[in-house]
Enzyme design. Structure first.
Site, PDB file in Angstrom:
ATOM      1  N   GLY A  16     -18.111  -5.064  17.214  1.00 20.37           N
ATOM      2  CA  GLY A  16     -19.244  -4.220  16.847  1.00 20.37           C
ATOM      3  C   GLY A  16     -19.421  -3.079  17.837  1.00 20.37           C
ATOM      4  O   GLY A  16     -20.532  -2.739  18.235  1.00 20.37           O
ATOM      5  N   GLY A  18     -18.782   0.091  17.278  1.00 23.82           N
ATOM      6  CA  GLY A  18     -19.389   1.241  16.604  1.00 23.82           C
ATOM      7  C   GLY A  18     -20.903   1.105  16.559  1.00 23.82           C
ATOM      8  O   GLY A  18     -21.650   2.052  16.806  1.00 23.82           O
ATOM      9  N   ILE A 148      -0.935  -1.466  23.472  1.00 23.20           N
ATOM     10  CA  ILE A 148      -0.009  -0.403  23.879  1.00 23.20           C
ATOM     11  C   ILE A 148      -0.529   0.949  23.400  1.00 23.20           C
ATOM     12  O   ILE A 148      -0.538   1.937  24.130  1.00 23.20           O
ATOM     13  CB  ILE A 148       1.396  -0.656  23.290  1.00 23.20           C
ATOM     14  CG1 ILE A 148       2.016  -1.884  23.970  1.00 23.20           C
ATOM     15  CG2 ILE A 148       2.298   0.571  23.476  1.00 23.20           C
ATOM     16  CD1 ILE A 148       3.368  -2.267  23.428  1.00 23.20           C
ATOM     17  N   PRO A 190     -11.697 -14.206  30.248  1.00 24.95           N
ATOM     18  CA  PRO A 190     -11.123 -13.100  29.467  1.00 24.95           C
ATOM     19  C   PRO A 190     -11.738 -11.748  29.835  1.00 24.95           C
ATOM     20  O   PRO A 190     -11.039 -10.728  29.873  1.00 24.95           O
ATOM     21  CB  PRO A 190     -11.454 -13.476  28.018  1.00 24.95           C
ATOM     22  CG  PRO A 190     -11.716 -14.947  28.035  1.00 24.95           C
ATOM     23  CD  PRO A 190     -12.251 -15.271  29.396  1.00 24.95           C
ATOM     24  N   CYS A 381     -19.665   7.614  -8.224  1.00 26.95           N
ATOM     25  CA  CYS A 381     -18.288   8.125  -8.300  1.00 26.95           C
ATOM     26  C   CYS A 381     -17.518   7.439  -9.426  1.00 26.95           C
ATOM     27  O   CYS A 381     -17.757   7.737 -10.582  1.00 26.95           O
ATOM     28  CB  CYS A 381     -17.602   8.021  -6.949  1.00 26.95           C
ATOM     29  SG  CYS A 381     -16.289   9.238  -6.797  1.00 26.95           S
ATOM     30  N   HIS A 507     -21.123  10.672  -3.352  1.00 27.86           N
ATOM     31  CA  HIS A 507     -21.393   9.428  -2.612  1.00 27.86           C
ATOM     32  C   HIS A 507     -22.680   9.554  -1.804  1.00 27.86           C
ATOM     33  O   HIS A 507     -22.641   9.860  -0.611  1.00 27.86           O
ATOM     34  CB  HIS A 507     -20.228   9.098  -1.671  1.00 27.86           C
ATOM     35  CG  HIS A 507     -19.005   8.645  -2.382  1.00 27.86           C
ATOM     36  ND1 HIS A 507     -18.817   7.333  -2.772  1.00 27.86           N
ATOM     37  CD2 HIS A 507     -17.911   9.318  -2.803  1.00 27.86           C
ATOM     38  CE1 HIS A 507     -17.656   7.215  -3.386  1.00 27.86           C
ATOM     39  NE2 HIS A 507     -17.086   8.420  -3.427  1.00 27.86           N
ATOM     40  N   GLU A 509     -24.527   7.321  -0.645  1.00 23.27           N
ATOM     41  CA  GLU A 509     -24.711   6.263   0.358  1.00 23.27           C
ATOM     42  C   GLU A 509     -24.432   6.742   1.779  1.00 23.27           C
ATOM     43  O   GLU A 509     -24.959   6.182   2.738  1.00 23.27           O
ATOM     44  CB  GLU A 509     -23.819   5.051   0.018  1.00 23.27           C
ATOM     45  CG  GLU A 509     -22.302   5.255   0.138  1.00 23.27           C
ATOM     46  CD  GLU A 509     -21.645   5.775  -1.130  1.00 23.27           C
ATOM     47  OE1 GLU A 509     -22.349   6.409  -1.954  1.00 23.27           O
ATOM     48  OE2 GLU A 509     -20.426   5.572  -1.305  1.00 23.27           O
TER      49      GLU A 509
HETATM   50  N1  GLN Z   1     -10.765   7.273  -8.717  1.00 18.82           N
HETATM   51  C1  GLN Z   1     -11.786   8.229  -9.030  1.00 18.82           C
HETATM   52  C2  GLN Z   1     -11.361   9.651  -8.720  1.00 18.82           C
HETATM   53  O1  GLN Z   1     -10.455   9.857  -7.939  1.00 18.82           O
HETATM   54  C3  GLN Z   1     -13.089   7.877  -8.328  1.00 18.82           C
HETATM   55  C4  GLN Z   1     -13.029   8.041  -6.850  1.00 18.82           C
HETATM   56  C5  GLN Z   1     -14.159   7.352  -6.119  1.00 18.82           C
HETATM   57  O2  GLN Z   1     -14.843   6.522  -6.675  1.00 18.82           O
HETATM   58  N2  GLN Z   1     -14.341   7.687  -4.856  1.00 18.82           N
HETATM   59  O3  GLN Z   1     -11.944  10.585  -9.214  1.00 18.82           O
END
Ligand code: GLN
Length: 540
Positions: A16, A18, A148, A190, A381, A507, A509
């Site tokens: 964790g 990040g 490495i 460790p 998407c 997206h 999110e």
């Molecule tokens: N596969 C779809 C596209 O390339 C959706 C991509 C996604 O959901 N990020 O448009």
């Protein structure tokens, strides 16, 4: 001049790091400091964009269209740092740049070597984030000390600290203390080895953050301090948190991590305000109810594959004061068992992004169920593309409608390739990537939730809604309410006469924070809460 914090990891991966970096960023911001954040990934891929979710989890996209490591999602959820292409480098990208300079003759006939050429390139990448906009630059070194492939990065940060002066750079090492049940002890060996390895590279950590399942007692702290050459108060316990990862900043704060950093780097001492964060945590820990959201996807067994979506749903729950439970449904299981078997108890259905044919029909079945049964639906998407196919087949009667990604010769290509994607063959970094504007139609659900008509969201796809079908969709009640202003590309669709049916080509999110939940996720969870209340009432 910016100050620098370098964060390394020891003993094992997946500690964790990040999250810890994000938490440190938050603690500094809460003191009024401006932070910049970046991650160095020692693998050879130029970026994670071409990696399978099984290898890597989610690919996090920045405004400027970089495909990056999912740790950047933590950075963005915890801080206000502006992330870009400069926020994530890999060994591959560093070498690519050095090799292209070599081909251009930039090195004037010299032998090109790891030291100094690769290390210089790494230092330059770090320097790119420094400047007046950043009081502190936090650089996370991916991988585990002793690998490495991380050696050039360790060498580069050692040199960097020497060059900027030790008062302007510090090292934080995140390590692991295994608990041996047989002897009832936390073992420090460790960690001693890992710090020893760091020291052999000329890096002496200023703070040691110890991941552990059990509390660190005084003796263990003292022992670690002594063997690792770190003052006892800089040996920090980061125990597994009880409720949520959003507690981590407070765990670190309680042990004075922020103050230690401010002191070590002689940063201005401003007053601390963690209130927005602690208020958010209080809401999270004291929900007034719960809802169940079904996530229907292809990689559903991999939590990290949809990391930011789960986070954003949780944020939506924080906004509505409910906890969000996830029902993870493999779309292929849904194909086998039928939608009702998996979705009957869901208060909302979400179909997230994805690639490839497997499981598509299951996603489409889930959408039919949500549309017909009036269950709140959110498509992201690929989720929007599936909603388009579903509507075409079942509401418009276009048998065999499909995306050309899955069926080249479909009679009704309702989703097809973006024009600029037609002749591309290279896979890496060639999708429609990054932030694009979108105009929302007055009166739509999305317009209401955003509270504005011009928005900007991030994309990562090759396919889009086929314009030929616009009129038919609108007439049948699927409204194309979000369009790219320049090109008219369809970015948001909404079903009329449905409690909540919103699907987006972008997206959202990626832009949600626990302290600032994304509007669509907020609206979706609100709709799920309303459905739950109605169901409970109906049952009497
Ligand atoms: N596969 C779809 C596209 O390339 C959706 C991509 C996604 O959901 N990020 O448009």
């Amino acid at each position: 001049m910016s100050k620098h914090i370098f964060v390394t990891g020891g003993v094992v991966s997946s500690l964790g790091k990040g999250l810890t970096c994000g938490s440190i960023g938050l603690l500094l911001e809460s003191r009024g400091l401006k932070v910049a954040m970046q991650k160095m990934d020692p693998y050879i891929n130029v970026d994670p964009g071409t990696m399978s979710p099984f290898q890597h989890g989610e690919v996090y996209v920045t405004d400027d269209g970089a495909e990056t490591d999912l740790d950047l999602g933590h950075y963005e959820r915890f801080t206000h740092a502006r992330l870009s292409r400069d926020s994530n480098y890999t060994t591959g990208r560093i070498y690519q740049s050095v090799i292209s300079k070599e081909r251009q003759g930039v090195y004037l006939g010299k032998t090109v070597q790891v030291v100094p050429h690769i290390t210089n390139e790494i230092k330059e990448a770090i320097r790119r984030l420094a400047g007046p906009e950043a009081d502190v630059v936090i650089t996370e070194i991916g991988g585990t000390v002793g690998d490495i492939e991380s050696l050039p990065f360790l060498e580069a940060i050692r040199q960097f600290a020497l060059e900027v002066g030790r008062e302007n750079a510090m090292f934080i090492h995140l390590t692991y203390l295994p608990f041996l049940r047989a002897v009832g002890e936390l073992k420090t060996k460790p960690t001693q080895h890992s710090v020893g390895e760091l020291m052999s590279r000329g890096i002496s950590p200023d703070i040691l953050i110890c991941r552990t399942e059990k509390p660190l007692d005084r003796d263990t702290r003292e022992k670690i301090g002594l063997f690792c050459n770190v003052p006892e108060k800089a040996v920090i316990e980061e125990r597994d948190v009880e409720h949520t990862i959003y507690e981590v900043p407070l765990v670190l704060h309680d042990q004075g991590v922020g103050a230690l950093i401010v002191e070590r780097l002689a940063l201005p001492r401003a007053s601390l305000n963690l209130d927005p964060w602690t208020e958010m945590l209080e809401r999270y820990k004291n929900p007034r109810g719960s809802v169940e959201i079904a996530m229907v996807g292809k990689y559903i067994e991999l939590h990290d594959a949809y990391k930011s979506v789960y986070e954003a749903l949780t944020h939506g729950g924080i906004a509505s004061n409910v906890s969000v439970r996830f029902r993870k449904v493999r779309s292929e299981d849904l194909e086998r068992d039928g939608a009702r078997a998996h979705l009957a108890h869901a208060d909302g259905v979400l179909v997230p992004g994805g690639f490839g044919q497997r499981g598509i029909e299951g996603m489409i079945q889930a959408i039919t169920f949500a549309r017909v049964e009036r269950v709140p639906f959110f498509g992201i998407c690929l989720g929007m593309q599936c909603a388009t196919i579903e509507f075409a087949r079942h509401a418009l009667g276009l048998a065999g409608a499909h995306s050309t990604e899955f069926e080249k010769d479909t009679p009704h290509p309702v989703i097809h390739l973006l024009p600029e994607q037609m002749n591309l063959t290279a896979k890496g970094g060639t999708m429609r990537l990054g932030a694009f504007p979108c105009v929302l139609r007055e009166g739509s659900t999305a317009r209401g939730l955003y509270g504005e008509d011009l928005i900007s969201e991030r994309h990562r796809h090759r396919y889009e809604f086929n314009d030929k079908y616009r009129k038919a969709f609108e007439e049948a009640g699927m409204e194309l309410i979000g369009l790219n202003p320049g090109r008219g590309l369809v970015e948001v669709i909404e079903l009329r006469d449905h409690p909540f049916f919103v699907a987006v080509q972008f997206h959202p999110e990626f832009k949600s924070k626990p302290t600032a939940p994304h509007p669509i996720f907020r609206g979706f969870v609100e709709a799920a809460v309303a459905r739950r209340a109605a169901t409970v009432e109906a049952k009497g």
